[in-house]
Write a protein that holds these residues in place. Sequence first.
Motif, short mmCIF file in Angstrom:
data_model
loop_
_atom_site.label_atom_id
_atom_site.label_comp_id
_atom_site.label_asym_id
_atom_site.label_seq_id
_atom_site.Cartn_x
_atom_site.Cartn_y
_atom_site.Cartn_z
N LEU A 12 4.94 7.34 -3.14
CA LEU A 12 3.54 7.50 -3.52
C LEU A 12 3.32 7.35 -5.03
CD1 LEU A 12 2.30 10.50 -1.32
CD2 LEU A 12 1.46 8.15 -1.27
N PHE A 13 4.20 7.96 -5.82
CA PHE A 13 3.93 8.05 -7.26
C PHE A 13 5.08 7.58 -8.15
CE2 PHE A 13 1.52 11.58 -5.22
CZ PHE A 13 0.24 11.11 -5.48
N THR B 4 -3.53 8.18 -8.82
CA THR B 4 -2.50 7.16 -9.07
C THR B 4 -1.66 7.50 -10.28
OG1 THR B 4 -4.09 5.89 -10.39
CG2 THR B 4 -3.88 5.33 -8.05
N SER C 47 0.83 -1.19 0.00
CA SER C 47 0.00 0.00 0.00
C SER C 47 0.87 1.25 0.00
CB SER C 47 -0.90 0.00 1.25
OG SER C 47 -0.11 0.15 2.41
N ALA C 48 0.21 2.40 -0.28
CA ALA C 48 0.92 3.67 -0.25
C ALA C 48 1.54 3.92 1.13
CB ALA C 48 -0.03 4.81 -0.61
N ASN D 128 4.57 1.76 1.48
CA ASN D 128 5.67 2.27 0.65
C ASN D 128 6.40 3.41 1.35
OD1 ASN D 128 5.24 0.49 -1.47
ND2 ASN D 128 3.86 1.88 -2.56
N ILE D 129 5.63 4.32 1.94
CA ILE D 129 6.24 5.46 2.62
C ILE D 129 7.01 5.01 3.85
CG2 ILE D 129 5.76 7.58 3.92
CD1 ILE D 129 3.54 8.17 1.98
N HIS E 92 -5.35 7.86 1.49
CA HIS E 92 -4.66 7.25 0.34
C HIS E 92 -5.61 6.73 -0.73
CE1 HIS E 92 -5.58 3.47 2.47
NE2 HIS E 92 -5.38 2.88 1.32
N ARG F 225 -2.08 14.96 -8.98
CA ARG F 225 -0.86 14.45 -8.34
C ARG F 225 0.01 15.60 -7.84
NH1 ARG F 225 1.50 12.21 -12.54
NH2 ARG F 225 2.84 14.02 -12.88
N VAL G 168 -1.65 10.10 4.84
CA VAL G 168 -1.68 9.13 3.74
C VAL G 168 -2.55 7.93 4.12
CG1 VAL G 168 -0.30 7.53 2.36
CG2 VAL G 168 0.53 9.84 2.78
#
Length: 310
Positions: free
Chosen positions: A114-115, A309, A2-3, A6-7, A304, A250, A300
């Motif tokens: 995130l991106f 995306t 998940s975001a 990831n962070i 999120h 974004r 987030v």
Amino acid sequence: MSALGNIAAALLPLYGVILLAWAVGARVPWAAKLCSKVLVFGLIPLLVIDKVLGAETRQLLVIPPLMFVVSALMSIPAYRLAKRVGDDFDPKLLSASFSFFNVAFFGVPVSQALFGEVGVSTVVCAYIGSALYGNTIGYFLIARTKEGTRKAATKALRVPLVYVVIGSLLARWGGVTMPDAAAPIVSIASTLVSVLGMAVIGLNLAETGRDDWRPKLMTRILAVRQAAGVILIGAALGLEAAFVGVLGPRDRVIVGLVALFPVASNVTLFATLLDTNRKAAAILVALSSAVSLVLVLLVVGVFHSAMPTG
């Protein structure tokens, strides 16, 4: 992943770097200055060149000026707070703590998590605006009391970032692109920017003691700074959406998250220049980094699913 995952995966090791640098900092008092020089004169210019050449025109036209103005306006709540805290914290250093966001060291891994790489271009554009203010006008306003107006202005004009940005824009206008062979080097540089930037925070923290922390004062400063950042960046994005409307979803998410980013570590360099509140500056940077980690993960985690995306 998940975001949020990831962070966390991107940032938590960097906070380990802060702790490690804090532990060894007393043994290598020269390391913070060396890391800062490598960042300012090598890694950050390379990252800026790559992202300016690859950024979209709308990003370059809107995001740097927006962040420059926000950074300048952050000095207003800092000035009001300085009148209340009095001699507890140098007013010029307080202004720097409000205006300088840790966009490069903290923002790059967040945006990338995130991106992907496309998010790094946006956050580097935000860094350009924030850093141009901090390293020129911001530096001049702080340094002139210590070095005099002429010397401070001369030093502000020597900041490499100014010429890197101008050169990159001219190269972009001339059709220059970054060669594909440079991609691995830029990727390594991006990682090193975050690692060395976080190391500087820990290294500067090494000279502090328990009596230097003053939790009530630090909490007050961080609370006002956080509220001011959210209000000003939120207002700036609202005005952009209403009257300009060229940023994508974004871009707005990443620039909005800048409001949650910590105090930039170069505030400790300004504290050294002023020879005041050096330990307090190091603690403020470290505490704001911890607070920002929690806030970014919280925001987030809550929003999120609504984040774009692409």
